[in-house]
Design a protein around this motif. Sequence first.
Motif, PDB file in Angstrom:
ATOM      1  N   LYS A 289       0.826  -1.212   0.000  1.00  0.00           N
ATOM      2  CA  LYS A 289       0.000   0.000   0.000  1.00  0.00           C
ATOM      3  C   LYS A 289       0.858   1.259   0.000  1.00  0.00           C
ATOM      4  O   LYS A 289       0.651   2.170  -0.817  1.00  0.00           O
ATOM      5  CB  LYS A 289      -0.920  -0.008   1.221  1.00  0.00           C
ATOM      6  CG  LYS A 289      -1.758   1.254   1.362  1.00  0.00           C
ATOM      7  CD  LYS A 289      -2.574   1.221   2.644  1.00  0.00           C
ATOM      8  CE  LYS A 289      -3.335   2.539   2.838  1.00  0.00           C
ATOM      9  NZ  LYS A 289      -4.120   2.532   4.104  1.00  0.00           N
ATOM     10  N   GLU A 290       1.829   1.327   0.910  1.00  0.00           N
ATOM     11  CA  GLU A 290       2.641   2.536   1.043  1.00  0.00           C
ATOM     12  C   GLU A 290       3.524   2.765  -0.180  1.00  0.00           C
ATOM     13  O   GLU A 290       3.731   3.909  -0.598  1.00  0.00           O
ATOM     14  CB  GLU A 290       3.507   2.459   2.301  1.00  0.00           C
ATOM     15  CG  GLU A 290       2.725   2.495   3.604  1.00  0.00           C
ATOM     16  CD  GLU A 290       1.935   3.788   3.769  1.00  0.00           C
ATOM     17  OE1 GLU A 290       2.337   4.815   3.193  1.00  0.00           O
ATOM     18  OE2 GLU A 290       0.912   3.767   4.468  1.00  0.00           O
ATOM     19  N   LEU A 291       4.047   1.697  -0.750  1.00  0.00           N
ATOM     20  CA  LEU A 291       4.886   1.835  -1.938  1.00  0.00           C
ATOM     21  C   LEU A 291       4.101   2.460  -3.085  1.00  0.00           C
ATOM     22  O   LEU A 291       4.577   3.390  -3.752  1.00  0.00           O
ATOM     23  CB  LEU A 291       5.432   0.464  -2.355  1.00  0.00           C
ATOM     24  CG  LEU A 291       6.304   0.435  -3.617  1.00  0.00           C
ATOM     25  CD1 LEU A 291       7.545   1.299  -3.441  1.00  0.00           C
ATOM     26  CD2 LEU A 291       6.703  -1.001  -3.964  1.00  0.00           C
ATOM     27  N   ARG A 292       2.894   1.991  -3.289  1.00  0.00           N
ATOM     28  CA  ARG A 292       2.074   2.523  -4.382  1.00  0.00           C
ATOM     29  C   ARG A 292       1.628   3.956  -4.108  1.00  0.00           C
ATOM     30  O   ARG A 292       1.550   4.783  -5.028  1.00  0.00           O
ATOM     31  CB  ARG A 292       0.882   1.593  -4.621  1.00  0.00           C
ATOM     32  CG  ARG A 292       1.304   0.260  -5.236  1.00  0.00           C
ATOM     33  CD  ARG A 292       0.240  -0.802  -5.084  1.00  0.00           C
ATOM     34  NE  ARG A 292      -0.877  -0.641  -6.001  1.00  0.00           N
ATOM     35  CZ  ARG A 292      -0.971  -1.234  -7.192  1.00  0.00           C
ATOM     36  NH1 ARG A 292       0.024  -2.001  -7.631  1.00  0.00           N
ATOM     37  NH2 ARG A 292      -2.033  -1.077  -7.952  1.00  0.00           N
ATOM     38  N   VAL A 293       1.351   4.264  -2.842  1.00  0.00           N
ATOM     39  CA  VAL A 293       0.987   5.641  -2.480  1.00  0.00           C
ATOM     40  C   VAL A 293       2.147   6.588  -2.775  1.00  0.00           C
ATOM     41  O   VAL A 293       1.969   7.666  -3.357  1.00  0.00           O
ATOM     42  CB  VAL A 293       0.593   5.722  -0.990  1.00  0.00           C
ATOM     43  CG1 VAL A 293       0.537   7.179  -0.527  1.00  0.00           C
ATOM     44  CG2 VAL A 293      -0.754   5.052  -0.760  1.00  0.00           C
ATOM     45  N   ILE A 294       3.348   6.184  -2.380  1.00  0.00           N
ATOM     46  CA  ILE A 294       4.538   7.016  -2.600  1.00  0.00           C
ATOM     47  C   ILE A 294       4.791   7.219  -4.091  1.00  0.00           C
ATOM     48  O   ILE A 294       5.076   8.340  -4.540  1.00  0.00           O
ATOM     49  CB  ILE A 294       5.768   6.370  -1.930  1.00  0.00           C
ATOM     50  CG1 ILE A 294       5.660   6.482  -0.412  1.00  0.00           C
ATOM     51  CG2 ILE A 294       7.064   7.019  -2.410  1.00  0.00           C
ATOM     52  CD1 ILE A 294       6.720   5.703   0.337  1.00  0.00           C
ATOM     53  N   LEU A 295       4.701   6.157  -4.872  1.00  0.00           N
ATOM     54  CA  LEU A 295       4.956   6.262  -6.311  1.00  0.00           C
ATOM     55  C   LEU A 295       3.954   7.205  -6.980  1.00  0.00           C
ATOM     56  O   LEU A 295       4.324   8.019  -7.835  1.00  0.00           O
ATOM     57  CB  LEU A 295       4.891   4.877  -6.959  1.00  0.00           C
ATOM     58  CG  LEU A 295       6.004   3.898  -6.559  1.00  0.00           C
ATOM     59  CD1 LEU A 295       5.753   2.524  -7.168  1.00  0.00           C
ATOM     60  CD2 LEU A 295       7.372   4.415  -6.985  1.00  0.00           C
ATOM     61  N   ARG A 296       2.690   7.116  -6.582  1.00  0.00           N
ATOM     62  CA  ARG A 296       1.674   8.005  -7.169  1.00  0.00           C
ATOM     63  C   ARG A 296       1.894   9.454  -6.734  1.00  0.00           C
ATOM     64  O   ARG A 296       1.703  10.385  -7.528  1.00  0.00           O
ATOM     65  CB  ARG A 296       0.274   7.527  -6.774  1.00  0.00           C
ATOM     66  CG  ARG A 296      -0.123   6.199  -7.429  1.00  0.00           C
ATOM     67  CD  ARG A 296      -1.592   5.896  -7.235  1.00  0.00           C
ATOM     68  NE  ARG A 296      -1.974   4.666  -7.903  1.00  0.00           N
ATOM     69  CZ  ARG A 296      -2.219   3.515  -7.284  1.00  0.00           C
ATOM     70  NH1 ARG A 296      -2.131   3.448  -5.959  1.00  0.00           N
ATOM     71  NH2 ARG A 296      -2.564   2.442  -7.965  1.00  0.00           N
ATOM     72  N   GLU A 297       2.290   9.647  -5.485  1.00  0.00           N
ATOM     73  CA  GLU A 297       2.593  11.003  -5.014  1.00  0.00           C
ATOM     74  C   GLU A 297       3.754  11.597  -5.807  1.00  0.00           C
ATOM     75  O   GLU A 297       3.729  12.772  -6.198  1.00  0.00           O
ATOM     76  CB  GLU A 297       2.954  10.974  -3.525  1.00  0.00           C
ATOM     77  CG  GLU A 297       1.784  10.738  -2.588  1.00  0.00           C
ATOM     78  CD  GLU A 297       2.231  10.648  -1.137  1.00  0.00           C
ATOM     79  OE1 GLU A 297       3.460  10.716  -0.882  1.00  0.00           O
ATOM     80  OE2 GLU A 297       1.361  10.513  -0.259  1.00  0.00           O
ATOM     81  N   ALA A 298       4.779  10.776  -6.048  1.00  0.00           N
ATOM     82  CA  ALA A 298       5.960  11.249  -6.775  1.00  0.00           C
ATOM     83  C   ALA A 298       5.622  11.589  -8.224  1.00  0.00           C
ATOM     84  O   ALA A 298       6.166  12.546  -8.788  1.00  0.00           O
ATOM     85  CB  ALA A 298       7.062  10.196  -6.719  1.00  0.00           C
ATOM     86  N   ILE A 299       4.725  10.817  -8.836  1.00  0.00           N
ATOM     87  CA  ILE A 299       4.316  11.114 -10.210  1.00  0.00           C
ATOM     88  C   ILE A 299       3.606  12.464 -10.269  1.00  0.00           C
ATOM     89  O   ILE A 299       3.840  13.275 -11.177  1.00  0.00           O
ATOM     90  CB  ILE A 299       3.409   9.994 -10.760  1.00  0.00           C
ATOM     91  CG1 ILE A 299       4.220   8.708 -10.959  1.00  0.00           C
ATOM     92  CG2 ILE A 299       2.772  10.420 -12.084  1.00  0.00           C
ATOM     93  CD1 ILE A 299       3.381   7.505 -11.326  1.00  0.00           C
ATOM     94  N   LYS A 300       2.734  12.728  -9.291  1.00  0.00           N
ATOM     95  CA  LYS A 300       2.025  14.011  -9.252  1.00  0.00           C
ATOM     96  C   LYS A 300       2.994  15.181  -9.124  1.00  0.00           C
ATOM     97  O   LYS A 300       2.724  16.278  -9.624  1.00  0.00           O
ATOM     98  CB  LYS A 300       1.038  14.026  -8.083  1.00  0.00           C
ATOM     99  CG  LYS A 300      -0.179  13.131  -8.277  1.00  0.00           C
ATOM    100  CD  LYS A 300      -1.109  13.224  -7.082  1.00  0.00           C
ATOM    101  CE  LYS A 300      -2.325  12.322  -7.268  1.00  0.00           C
ATOM    102  NZ  LYS A 300      -3.236  12.375  -6.089  1.00  0.00           N
ATOM    103  N   LYS A 301       4.127  14.932  -8.456  1.00  0.00           N
ATOM    104  CA  LYS A 301       5.112  15.999  -8.251  1.00  0.00           C
ATOM    105  C   LYS A 301       6.247  15.936  -9.270  1.00  0.00           C
ATOM    106  O   LYS A 301       7.300  16.521  -9.073  1.00  0.00           O
ATOM    107  CB  LYS A 301       5.658  15.924  -6.828  1.00  0.00           C
ATOM    108  CG  LYS A 301       4.579  16.187  -5.780  1.00  0.00           C
ATOM    109  CD  LYS A 301       5.133  16.191  -4.367  1.00  0.00           C
ATOM    110  CE  LYS A 301       4.031  16.494  -3.363  1.00  0.00           C
ATOM    111  NZ  LYS A 301       4.531  16.527  -1.967  1.00  0.00           N
ATOM    112  N   ARG A 302       6.020  15.185 -10.367  1.00  0.00           N
ATOM    113  CA  ARG A 302       6.964  15.110 -11.486  1.00  0.00           C
ATOM    114  C   ARG A 302       8.313  14.529 -11.088  1.00  0.00           C
ATOM    115  O   ARG A 302       9.362  14.942 -11.580  1.00  0.00           O
ATOM    116  CB  ARG A 302       7.151  16.489 -12.129  1.00  0.00           C
ATOM    117  CG  ARG A 302       5.882  17.098 -12.657  1.00  0.00           C
ATOM    118  CD  ARG A 302       6.017  18.421 -13.364  1.00  0.00           C
ATOM    119  NE  ARG A 302       7.320  19.011 -13.334  1.00  0.00           N
ATOM    120  CZ  ARG A 302       7.745  19.856 -12.394  1.00  0.00           C
ATOM    121  NH1 ARG A 302       6.954  20.178 -11.378  1.00  0.00           N
ATOM    122  NH2 ARG A 302       8.949  20.379 -12.468  1.00  0.00           N
ATOM    123  N   GLY A 303       8.289  13.542 -10.184  1.00  0.00           N
ATOM    124  CA  GLY A 303       9.504  12.823  -9.847  1.00  0.00           C
ATOM    125  C   GLY A 303      10.353  13.501  -8.789  1.00  0.00           C
ATOM    126  O   GLY A 303       9.992  14.535  -8.229  1.00  0.00           O
TER     127      GLY A 303
END
Length: 359
Positions: A289-303
């Motif tokens: 769960k946390e890994l996917r949340v972090i990855l989606r957050e990072a995509i929203k912030k352009r890496g």
Amino acid sequence: MHRLSLMVWKILSWGSWMRRSLMRTLRSLVLCHWRSKPSFCELNILNMPELPEVETVVRILNAKIRGAVIRDAWLDWPKMIRDPYNPRHNFLDKRAVANFKKNIKGKKILGLRRVGKNVLFDFAGGWTMLVHQKMTGHFLVGKWAVRKKNVLAISPEQMKTDKWNGYIRAVFYLGDPPNQRSGETGGRMLAFSDLRRFGKMILGPKEVIEELPDIKALGPDALARDLTSKRFGKILRTQNRAIKTALMDPKVIAGVGNIYSDEALWRVGVHPERRANSLASWEHESLHKELRVILREAIKKRGTTVGDFRDPDGMAGDYAKSRRVYGFVGRACERCGELIERKKVNSRSAHYCPCCQKR
């Protein structure tokens, strides 16, 4: 004897003068270029683009160049071109380079997609180009003046002022679709900047590219819909090695690297050296769960940019401000106040809190 001594003295004096001259020259070069070149410390924080960075590249390029036609290509580092039928051959292959430049001309870009950390360009006519940006590669969209080996950035401004955007190894001249009002075509270019020159490009028929080990050997994507927490746990239970190593292995889970594995393990409170198959079911579920949340957050912030990564607009990613442990050696943990530590886990750096993440 006197003549011999005099000759030896002259030779030694000449050698000393040459050494001093060489040192002065080197010193001048360093002083002249230190502002425009990355420092040794900066070279130590280079990170290979991970899933969020590659996804950012694909989304921006789809918005900017989908439908464009590649009219020509210029290469500064031909070694990055690989033969699709012999991709492991990483030496200069003049035939592969000639075929690449010949086959890329006139190709219309239908769209881009991400597979793991690879960027795939799909062209009309059933052709595909696989690009792995490796450690320091990134795509840029703008305009450059190319004169033999010299590439001068024209626009936008960040291409001229940001040193990380200045290591251009390839330029693709785009013939954009005509403007509906004026009928004119733009003069944009797609460039590939790569300081370390590790990036690679493979162009070939789509069916050949999709059979390459770069794609076939990958495990499930970290954000794939079918990677449920149950399947995620089942995969990790087969891994009798450090959880950090298992997460970063693209044959196990594709797309995760140093930054996001550290951040996810910190959120869950799992030590990076714990055996992946020793985690309880609830830990597998929480980590998924946390890994996917972090990855989606990072995509929203352009890496994440902690060194060289730039998106196709030449801009740095914003997720670096959201980090909690990666790169923060010696800082206090937000949860407990203990100092963040770093250690090697199978030759890769792991950042963790020794209090929150007990082994």
